[in-house]
Design an enzyme around this catalytic site. Structure first.
Site, mmCIF file in Angstrom:
data_model
loop_
_atom_site.group_PDB
_atom_site.id
_atom_site.type_symbol
_atom_site.label_atom_id
_atom_site.label_comp_id
_atom_site.label_asym_id
_atom_site.label_seq_id
_atom_site.Cartn_x
_atom_site.Cartn_y
_atom_site.Cartn_z
ATOM 1 N N ASP A 13 0.946 -1.204 -0.011
ATOM 2 C CA ASP A 13 0.130 0.045 0.104
ATOM 3 C C ASP A 13 0.898 1.207 0.006
ATOM 4 O OD1 ASP A 13 -2.498 1.554 0.341
ATOM 5 O OD2 ASP A 13 -1.875 1.557 2.502
ATOM 6 N N LEU A 14 0.421 2.397 -0.300
ATOM 7 C CA LEU A 14 1.112 3.538 -0.415
ATOM 8 C C LEU A 14 0.843 4.385 0.710
ATOM 9 C CD1 LEU A 14 3.119 5.491 -2.049
ATOM 10 C CD2 LEU A 14 1.241 6.307 -3.204
ATOM 11 N N ASP A 15 -0.186 5.072 0.579
ATOM 12 C CA ASP A 15 -0.603 6.269 1.681
ATOM 13 C C ASP A 15 -0.733 5.530 3.191
ATOM 14 O OD1 ASP A 15 -1.207 8.255 -0.229
ATOM 15 O OD2 ASP A 15 -2.968 7.074 -0.810
ATOM 16 N N THR A 21 0.957 10.586 3.659
ATOM 17 C CA THR A 21 -0.141 10.975 2.948
ATOM 18 C C THR A 21 -1.430 10.735 3.513
ATOM 19 O OG1 THR A 21 0.271 9.433 1.474
ATOM 20 C CG2 THR A 21 0.852 11.665 0.510
ATOM 21 N N LEU A 48 -11.992 5.623 6.624
ATOM 22 C CA LEU A 48 -11.509 6.385 5.243
ATOM 23 C C LEU A 48 -10.348 5.837 4.677
ATOM 24 C CD1 LEU A 48 -12.574 10.088 5.619
ATOM 25 C CD2 LEU A 48 -13.884 8.202 4.452
ATOM 26 N N LYS A 49 -9.610 5.394 5.389
ATOM 27 C CA LYS A 49 -8.058 4.755 4.846
ATOM 28 C C LYS A 49 -8.290 3.544 3.980
ATOM 29 C CE LYS A 49 -5.535 6.358 9.111
ATOM 30 N NZ LYS A 49 -4.687 5.996 10.131
ATOM 31 N N GLY A 50 -7.644 3.744 2.664
ATOM 32 C CA GLY A 50 -7.572 2.597 1.842
ATOM 33 C C GLY A 50 -8.884 2.835 0.996
ATOM 34 N N SER A 52 -11.493 4.354 -1.859
ATOM 35 C CA SER A 52 -11.340 5.147 -3.031
ATOM 36 C C SER A 52 -12.256 6.532 -2.841
ATOM 37 C CB SER A 52 -11.958 4.398 -4.153
ATOM 38 O OG SER A 52 -13.583 4.543 -4.156
ATOM 39 N N ARG A 53 -11.740 7.456 -3.686
ATOM 40 C CA ARG A 53 -12.318 8.827 -3.421
ATOM 41 C C ARG A 53 -13.866 8.846 -3.515
ATOM 42 N NH1 ARG A 53 -9.970 12.489 -8.047
ATOM 43 N NH2 ARG A 53 -8.082 11.322 -7.478
ATOM 44 N N LYS A 82 -11.837 18.275 -3.265
ATOM 45 C CA LYS A 82 -10.859 17.483 -2.214
ATOM 46 C C LYS A 82 -9.503 17.284 -2.812
ATOM 47 C CE LYS A 82 -9.088 13.622 -0.209
ATOM 48 N NZ LYS A 82 -8.106 12.593 -0.946
ATOM 49 N N SER A 120 -2.004 0.477 -4.390
ATOM 50 C CA SER A 120 -2.788 1.455 -3.625
ATOM 51 C C SER A 120 -4.045 2.131 -4.374
ATOM 52 C CB SER A 120 -1.682 2.968 -3.613
ATOM 53 O OG SER A 120 -2.477 4.116 -3.394
ATOM 54 N N ALA A 121 -5.104 2.341 -3.597
ATOM 55 C CA ALA A 121 -6.282 2.793 -4.385
ATOM 56 C C ALA A 121 -6.504 4.170 -5.014
ATOM 57 C CB ALA A 121 -7.444 2.798 -3.318
ATOM 58 N N SER A 122 -5.130 4.804 -4.540
ATOM 59 C CA SER A 122 -5.006 6.019 -5.125
ATOM 60 C C SER A 122 -4.860 6.553 -6.592
ATOM 61 C CB SER A 122 -3.965 6.943 -4.340
ATOM 62 O OG SER A 122 -3.830 8.276 -4.628
ATOM 63 N N LYS A 123 -5.383 7.203 -7.229
ATOM 64 C CA LYS A 123 -5.156 7.735 -8.554
ATOM 65 C C LYS A 123 -3.722 8.576 -8.684
ATOM 66 C CE LYS A 123 -9.711 6.825 -10.343
ATOM 67 N NZ LYS A 123 -10.980 7.012 -9.806
ATOM 68 N N ASN A 124 -3.427 8.953 -7.371
ATOM 69 C CA ASN A 124 -2.246 9.984 -7.367
ATOM 70 C C ASN A 124 -1.051 9.197 -7.055
ATOM 71 O OD1 ASN A 124 -3.738 12.533 -7.789
ATOM 72 N ND2 ASN A 124 -4.795 12.081 -5.891
ATOM 73 N N LYS A 151 -10.914 -1.828 -1.874
ATOM 74 C CA LYS A 151 -10.615 -2.557 -0.761
ATOM 75 C C LYS A 151 -11.973 -2.305 0.077
ATOM 76 C CE LYS A 151 -5.679 -0.988 -1.010
ATOM 77 N NZ LYS A 151 -4.521 -0.389 -0.489
ATOM 78 N N GLU A 175 -0.022 -2.901 4.886
ATOM 79 C CA GLU A 175 -0.906 -1.808 4.830
ATOM 80 C C GLU A 175 -1.031 -1.281 6.275
ATOM 81 O OE1 GLU A 175 -3.759 -0.724 3.716
ATOM 82 O OE2 GLU A 175 -3.871 -1.858 1.823
ATOM 83 N N ASP A 176 -1.802 -0.283 6.262
ATOM 84 C CA ASP A 176 -2.106 0.713 7.685
ATOM 85 C C ASP A 176 -3.510 0.757 7.623
ATOM 86 O OD1 ASP A 176 -2.718 2.452 5.443
ATOM 87 O OD2 ASP A 176 -2.478 4.300 6.648
HETATM 88 C C1 G6P Z 1 -5.555 5.521 -0.466
HETATM 89 C C2 G6P Z 1 -6.038 6.499 0.669
HETATM 90 C C3 G6P Z 1 -7.369 6.980 0.729
HETATM 91 C C4 G6P Z 1 -7.790 7.549 -0.536
HETATM 92 C C5 G6P Z 1 -7.506 6.618 -1.755
HETATM 93 C C6 G6P Z 1 -7.866 7.360 -3.153
HETATM 94 O O1 G6P Z 1 -6.336 4.441 -0.534
HETATM 95 O O2 G6P Z 1 -5.435 5.463 1.744
HETATM 96 O O3 G6P Z 1 -7.402 7.835 1.742
HETATM 97 O O4 G6P Z 1 -9.240 7.943 -0.559
HETATM 98 O O5 G6P Z 1 -6.353 6.161 -1.855
HETATM 99 O O6 G6P Z 1 -6.997 8.190 -3.435
HETATM 100 P P1 G6P Z 1 -7.124 9.328 -4.553
HETATM 101 O O7 G6P Z 1 -5.846 9.951 -4.485
HETATM 102 O O8 G6P Z 1 -7.334 8.642 -5.790
HETATM 103 O O9 G6P Z 1 -7.949 10.175 -4.363
HETATM 104 MG MG MG Z 2 -3.125 3.247 3.378
#
Ligand code: G6P
Ligand code: MG
Length: 223
Positions: A13-15, A21, A48-50, A52-53, A82, A120-124, A151, A175-176
């Site tokens: 996982d990343l964040d 982050t 909210l951890k993990g 999606s947006r 956000k 990571s679920a993050s698009k960033n 997740k 994971e966190d």
């Molecule tokens: C990770 C973080 C979440 C976040 C998700 C989507 O899983 O833990 O807090 O909402 O990514 O991130 P994004 O950058 O795509 O909004």
């Molecule tokens: Mg995480």
């Protein structure tokens, strides 16, 4: 739990694992919660951890009984706002934002020949890795746009293993988030939970912080 000698790769996982982050995500969501008038709590923040947006936004609206109050377009506008605020925080990041011990751990597992992927679920995520100067460690990144479920569904961790051509049993997931540990376990990988032992009680291995995560410590717990 798998045997340590069976492990061939790590799915990260990343964040909140590689970098701090998760604090930035929380900060940006807290602003949205205040704007719509939803109550902010430690439970919501952890939940909210993990996630999606768009699912995160839904959780915040639900906490304020506001789910029906916003049109799809308005929800997208809130999520975009956000993300804009989150990216302002990401823009200021440097390799100093890598969590303690992570760089050494990545070097160590790489030099021992373990394969690495990012779930990571993050698009960033690619942007964050770039800011941290860690891009070269992760040639394989699960693209969250390709997922049908987030997740705690196992899909993202299964894809993480597939990208490095390993069976789930040959992987350790890190994971966190509670939802993330559930995802790793459901995928059939060995789970490491970093942070609050109560929240991450389902993890196969727990570490209080990233500094404790070393190959030696993992091996001790899996022997
Ligand atoms: C990770 C973080 C979440 C976040 C998700 C989507 O899983 O833990 O807090 O909402 O990514 O991130 P994004 O950058 O795509 O909004
Ligand atoms: Mg995480």
């Amino acid at each position: 739990m798998a045997k340590f000698s069976d492990i061939k790769g790590f799915v990260f996982d990343l964040d909140g694992v590689i970098t701090d982050t998760s604090v930035f995500h929380s900060q940006a969501w807290h602003q949205v919660a205040d704007k719509v008038g939803a109550p902010w709590s430690k439970e919501l923040e952890d939940g909210l951890k993990g996630i999606s947006r768009m699912d995160s936004l839904e959780m915040i609206l639900k906490a304020g009984n506001l789910s029906d109050q916003y049109t799809e377009d308005q929800k997208i506008a809130l999520a975009t706002e956000k993300n804009t605020n989150y990216l302002k925080l990401v823009d200021q990041m440097t390799p100093d934002n890598i969590l303690p011990g992570i760089k050494d751990f990545l070097d160590d597992i790489q030099s021992h020949g373990y394969l690495l992927s990012l779930a990571s679920a993050s698009k960033n995520a690619p942007k964050v890795l770039e800011k941290l100067q860690l891009t070269t460690y992760f040639p394989k990144i699960v693209d969250p746009k390709t997922l049908s479920k987030g997740k705690p569904d196992p899909e993202i961790y299964l894809k993480g293993a597939e990208l490095i051509n390993l069976k789930p049993e040959q992987c350790i997931g890190v994971e966190d988030a509670g939802a993330g540990v559930e995802s790793i376990n459901a995928a059939g990988e060995t789970s490491i939970g970093i942070g609050d032992k109560q929240i991450l009680k389902d993890a196969d291995i727990n570490f209080e912080d990233t500094g404790e995560m070393t190959l030696t410590n993992i091996q001790k717990q899996m022997a």
